[in-house]
Design an enzyme around this catalytic site. Structure first.
Site, PDB file in Angstrom:
ATOM      1  N   CYS A  93     -35.809 -33.310 -14.830  1.00 53.74           N
ATOM      2  CA  CYS A  93     -35.043 -32.243 -15.528  1.00 53.74           C
ATOM      3  C   CYS A  93     -33.582 -31.898 -14.922  1.00 53.74           C
ATOM      4  CB  CYS A  93     -36.072 -30.829 -15.558  1.00 53.74           C
ATOM      5  SG  CYS A  93     -35.679 -29.977 -14.104  1.00 53.74           S
ATOM      6  N   CYS A 162     -41.429 -24.526 -11.266  1.00 57.58           N
ATOM      7  CA  CYS A 162     -39.717 -24.401 -11.261  1.00 57.58           C
ATOM      8  C   CYS A 162     -39.541 -23.474 -10.040  1.00 57.58           C
ATOM      9  CB  CYS A 162     -39.216 -23.711 -12.374  1.00 57.58           C
ATOM     10  SG  CYS A 162     -37.371 -23.708 -12.494  1.00 57.58           S
ATOM     11  N   GLN A 284     -24.579 -12.030 -12.570  1.00 58.65           N
ATOM     12  CA  GLN A 284     -24.579 -12.993 -11.978  1.00 58.65           C
ATOM     13  C   GLN A 284     -26.029 -13.595 -11.650  1.00 58.65           C
ATOM     14  OE1 GLN A 284     -22.097 -14.866 -10.641  1.00 58.65           O
ATOM     15  NE2 GLN A 284     -20.413 -13.693 -11.098  1.00 58.65           N
ATOM     16  N   GLU A 334     -14.750  -6.075 -21.781  1.00 53.39           N
ATOM     17  CA  GLU A 334     -15.840  -7.017 -22.026  1.00 53.39           C
ATOM     18  C   GLU A 334     -16.093  -7.212 -23.516  1.00 53.39           C
ATOM     19  OE1 GLU A 334     -18.759  -9.284 -22.717  1.00 53.39           O
ATOM     20  OE2 GLU A 334     -18.061  -8.901 -20.158  1.00 53.39           O
ATOM     21  N   ASP A 375     -13.088 -12.569 -14.273  1.00 53.80           N
ATOM     22  CA  ASP A 375     -14.078 -13.480 -14.373  1.00 53.80           C
ATOM     23  C   ASP A 375     -14.646 -13.749 -15.690  1.00 53.80           C
ATOM     24  OD1 ASP A 375     -16.448 -14.788 -13.107  1.00 53.80           O
ATOM     25  OD2 ASP A 375     -17.727 -12.939 -12.961  1.00 53.80           O
ATOM     26  N   CYS A 402     -16.887 -19.752 -11.991  1.00 53.71           N
ATOM     27  CA  CYS A 402     -17.789 -20.563 -11.870  1.00 53.71           C
ATOM     28  C   CYS A 402     -17.453 -22.299 -12.184  1.00 53.71           C
ATOM     29  CB  CYS A 402     -19.028 -20.264 -12.557  1.00 53.71           C
ATOM     30  SG  CYS A 402     -18.898 -20.254 -14.416  1.00 53.71           S
TER      31      CYS A 402
END
Length: 447
Positions: A93, A162, A284, A334, A375, A402
């Site tokens: 996976c 998982c 996050q 946002e 961000d 990220c």
């Protein structure tokens, strides 16, 4: 009738498709390095779960102009591989693409990415935990709870465990598989666009020990069977939602929400601030490392009582609420209205004075601010968002990303700023993803 959807399904599911795209002869290749996705690369073939130094035998298929290899046999193992195979699904996976590589080497390779992109020799701050570290997992349903094969939106790996979330989540996964089997509930087919069950989303408050279940399906008037599943897992969860998504896109966000059980929100605590999180809100994904992320952002920002700070892509207020009591004013921008409502609620429950505006960054009002936190999602900033930042003309920008590749692209486009410092963090152990925080200051004309 042989519709276009049936034709696509035939194409993807048929032997014809597999052999048309697969070079029938296995090839032996030496893995020289990584590509941007974290696939091993050798002979211009990109191979998931292969690491530099591996000699592997692969079957090759084409994906557009790129050749993708599937490991048939490892002839000689890379020195970077680990013997700690912590999950039964490793190497299959796509959740832990680097899960078969020693963690210290993962950090070294991530450090090289930052050094090659920016020329900064900065050690990666390691994650406090390397398994059971995520606070959210979105599991697609394909007959059973699954995760996807790397690089295949139509390829599913049924899972029974998982190691990214928690032991309790593993129990829930197996209970949901039993539930599917008991009621013979059809899963959503992303090619034929038929079926019902789409995603099992599990969210956790790592510091509050709360747990939210969000089951996403195609449209249906009732889902009474769900109560049976809830009865079997109610000691493990604090909240359960049923969500409907009628859109055909493969996205784990609900268009309609029905609250079935427990609290309406999930709570998480980062440092001294408590956050309420709704089913569709972003937060996050590594709460343990988010503590360090917040500290770095504050260190770079150097908040003071005269500062007016804009927090772009502010989500539920992670950064805004951490600095609000140290600055003159903080305003979060946002696009997701649900997240804005949560940010306002979070400000209220923490007795914090902060303002939040529901708007795309590109269309937000021009606000006089001397500092900006930004961000954005993995895709980075649009050209219009960069223009917006330049119109604000702040003295300081703290750019959290990220995706350092799009971060580098955006910084090259920003006019009049220079990099002062940066700090990468490992928010995503056992994957090639990197979180990077960059401090920028306005350039002086004499520089």
């Amino acid at each position: 009738m042989f519709t276009k959807y049936k034709f696509l399904y035939f194409l993807f599911d048929s032997t014809f498709f597999k052999y048309w795209y697969v070079i029938p002869m296995a090839m032996k290749i030496y893995i020289e390095g990584f590509d941007e996705k974290g696939y091993g690369v050798g002979n211009n073939i990109h191979v998931p779960f292969a690491y530099p130094g591996d000699i592997v035998e692969v079957k090759v298929r084409r994906k557009g102009k790129k050749k993708i290899g599937e490991i048939v046999k490892i002839i000689e193992e890379s020195p970077y591989r680990t013997s700690n195979k912590y999950c039964a699904h490793l190497g299959k996976c796509g959740g832990c693409l680097w899960g078969l590589m020693d963690y210290q080497y993962q950090l070294e390779f991530k450090k090289k990415v930052i050094e090659n992109l920016f020329g900064y020799d900065k050690d990666i701050i390691p994650s406090p935990k390397t398994i059971y570290y995520r606070n959210r997992m979105d599991y697609p349903i394909y007959n059973k709870v699954s995760l996807k094969e790397p690089g295949k939106w139509y390829g599913y790996i049924p899972i029974k465990e998982c190691k990214m979330l928690s032991k309790e989540a593993e129990i829930i996964i197996n209970e949901f598989n039993k539930f599917i089997e008991k009621y013979k509930i059809p899963s959503w087919d992303t090619v034929k666009h038929t079926g019902f069950l789409r995603y099992l989303v599990i969210r956790e408050g790592k510091f509050t020990k709360e747990r939210m279940i969000h089951i996403i399906t195609y449209k249906r008037k009732k889902f009474e069977e769900l109560w049976d599943f809830i009865e079997n897992i109610k000691d493990l969860v604090t909240s359960v939602y049923w969500g409907i998504r009628e859109d055909l896109g493969d996205v784990s966000i609900s268009e309609k929400l029905y609250h079935y059980y427990g609290s309406k929100f999930l709570r998480e605590r980062i440092l001294d601030i408590e956050y309420y999180i709704s089913p569709n809100s972003f937060f996050q994904t590594n709460s343990y490392q988010a503590v360090n992320l917040v500290k770095i952002v504050k260190e770079f920002l150097e908040p003071s009582e005269n500062d007016v700070v804009l927090d772009l892509y502010s989500g539920v207020g992670l950064f805004s609420l951490q600095i609000a009591n140290e600055v003159k004013k903080v305003i979060g921008i946002e696009i997701v209205e649900e997240a804005v409502e949560m940010a306002k609620l979070n400000a209220s429950i923490n007795n914090i004075d902060a303002e939040f505006i529901a708007s795309p960054v590109e269309k937000a009002p021009i606000i006089k601010a001397n500092k900006i936190i930004v961000d954005p999602p993995r895709a980075g900033l649009t050209n219009k968002a960069i223009e917006y930042i330049e119109k604000i003309n702040p003295d300081t920008i703290v750019y959290v990303s990220c995706n350092p590749y799009t971060q580098k692209r955006d910084i090259n486009k920003l006019k009049g700023y220079k990099i002062i410092d940066m700090q990468p963090l490992d928010m995503f152990p056992n994957t090639p993803h990197i979180e990077n925080v960059i401090l920028m200051k306005k350039s002086r004309t004499t520089d």
